[in-house]
Design a protein around this motif. Structure first.
Motif, PDB file in Angstrom:
ATOM      1  N   GLN A 219      65.074  31.496  48.215  1.00  0.00           N
ATOM      2  CA  GLN A 219      65.381  32.136  49.023  1.00  0.00           C
ATOM      3  C   GLN A 219      64.332  32.861  49.734  1.00  0.00           C
TER       4      GLN A 219
ATOM      5  N   GLY B 267      67.574  37.483  52.511  1.00  0.00           N
ATOM      6  CA  GLY B 267      68.175  36.901  51.353  1.00  0.00           C
ATOM      7  C   GLY B 267      68.637  36.263  51.131  1.00  0.00           C
TER       8      GLY B 267
ATOM      9  N   GLU C 132      69.958  32.046  50.669  1.00  0.00           N
ATOM     10  CA  GLU C 132      69.907  31.476  49.427  1.00  0.00           C
ATOM     11  C   GLU C 132      69.461  30.060  49.979  1.00  0.00           C
TER      12      GLU C 132
ATOM     13  N   ASN D 185      73.899  29.250  50.741  1.00  0.00           N
ATOM     14  CA  ASN D 185      74.181  30.249  50.332  1.00  0.00           C
ATOM     15  C   ASN D 185      75.542  29.488  50.212  1.00  0.00           C
TER      16      ASN D 185
ATOM     17  N   LYS E 289      63.213  29.863  42.724  1.00  0.00           N
ATOM     18  CA  LYS E 289      64.374  30.637  42.273  1.00  0.00           C
ATOM     19  C   LYS E 289      64.073  29.993  41.381  1.00  0.00           C
TER      20      LYS E 289
ATOM     21  N   ARG F 167      66.050  25.821  44.153  1.00  0.00           N
ATOM     22  CA  ARG F 167      66.395  27.211  44.376  1.00  0.00           C
ATOM     23  C   ARG F 167      65.315  27.133  45.842  1.00  0.00           C
TER      24      ARG F 167
END
Length: 296
Positions: free
Chosen positions: A292, A281, A283, A268, A209, A290
């Motif tokens: 996922q 989902g 992180e 997260n 990401k 980053r």
């Protein structure tokens, strides 16, 4: 002589430019279906007509469509966006295996209408061409240019006028003593084994990401190491440790552990001190990169 020296690189450039860039990954659908382990986790290019489209029940899931090529065989293509039925496409993606049915499918990376190229890598080859078809005109032309180049070399490096010849250097030894020989066990240990090994019963991937690799996805195996220099997934950023994290599959779950003694691992938004179970989902932050975690 100076003219010949000038013409040699010109002919060499013409020869290199005449060689078509045929992609090595063009395959028929039947090849993938008949030998899925050979193509597992490999990038391939297939082409054909959309015969069926499967819309996902929710926007969070990926849809799929069925592609049929000239071999009259069909394969499922998993994609974020779906084409229209009867649309003719050129599709590039990674071959995966459905653990439930043990049938192969393709996770789409790019696609384009038939007659165009989905990536710059297919430059020089027509998407309408049959994979494996031989272009004899190009082969004959290339052969003629090779003959011309050989004749030019003979003229340029001809025998000196005084009749003296230069002795050829002695041939190198058959085995270079400075090269360490390795066994197949060494190769398997360094590469994680052969492609034909069993895949996890639950397929997953990590997707980058942001940054230069934004959107890039990496499929996960039983053990996947992530690092800046060493690992199955390489993230070239100074904030990522040489070997930063390990994701492993155990008892129907993927778990992640920090391997770095310098930089933390954030899951997260919270610092992970011990091994954590990953959910769809989640992180993952390694340094400033980053990722996922996604179930596929």
């Amino acid at each position: 002589m100076k003219t010949l020296h000038f013409l040699f690189p010109v002919f060499l450039l013409v020869f290199l430019a005449s060689i078509p860039a045929y992609p090595a990954d063009d395959v028929f659908i039947r090849d993938i279906l008949d030998n899925p382990q050979k193509y597992f986790n490999l990038e391939v290019r297939v082409q054909g007509e959309v015969v069926d489209v499967s819309i996902p029940p929710s926007r969070a899931e990926r849809g799929s469509y069925t592609l049929m090529d000239n071999s009259d065989r069909q394969i499922r293509i998993v994609a974020n966006t779906l084409p229209a039925p009867q649309e003719k496409l050129v599709v590039e993606g990674v071959v995966q295996i459905d653990t439930g049915t043990q049938t192969p499918f393709v996770r789409e990376a790019t696609r384009a209408p038939l007659g165009t190229s989905p990536t710059a890598g297919s430059r020089g080859a027509s998407p309408d061409a049959v994979p494996g078809e031989t272009n004899w005109t190009v082969i004959i032309l290339a052969g003629a240019i090779v003959v011309i180049l050989i004749l030019l070399l003979l003229v340029i490096f001809r025998k000196p006028a005084d009749g003296k010849t230069t002795a050829a250097p002695p041939p190198p030894s058959a085995v270079d003593p400075s090269t360490r020989q390795v066994s197949m066990e060494d190769v398997d240990r360094e590469t994680g084994g052969l492609r034909t090994k069993q895949v996890p019963s639950l397929l997953a991937e990590v997707r980058v990401k942001g940054g230069v690799l934004d959107g890039k996805s990496f499929p996960l195996g039983f053990e996947t190491r992530i690092g800046r220099i060493k690992g199955d997934i390489i993230l070239e950023d100074a904030s990522v440790s040489r070997e930063h994290a390990l994701i492993r599959f155990s008892e129907d779950h993927y778990l992640i552990r920090n391997l770095s003694g310098t930089n933390p691992m954030i899951i997260n938004g919270e610092k992970a001190e011990s091994e954590k179970v990953l959910g769809d989902g989640d992180e993952i932050v390694l340094g400033v990169i980053r990722l996922q975690f996604l179930l596929t």
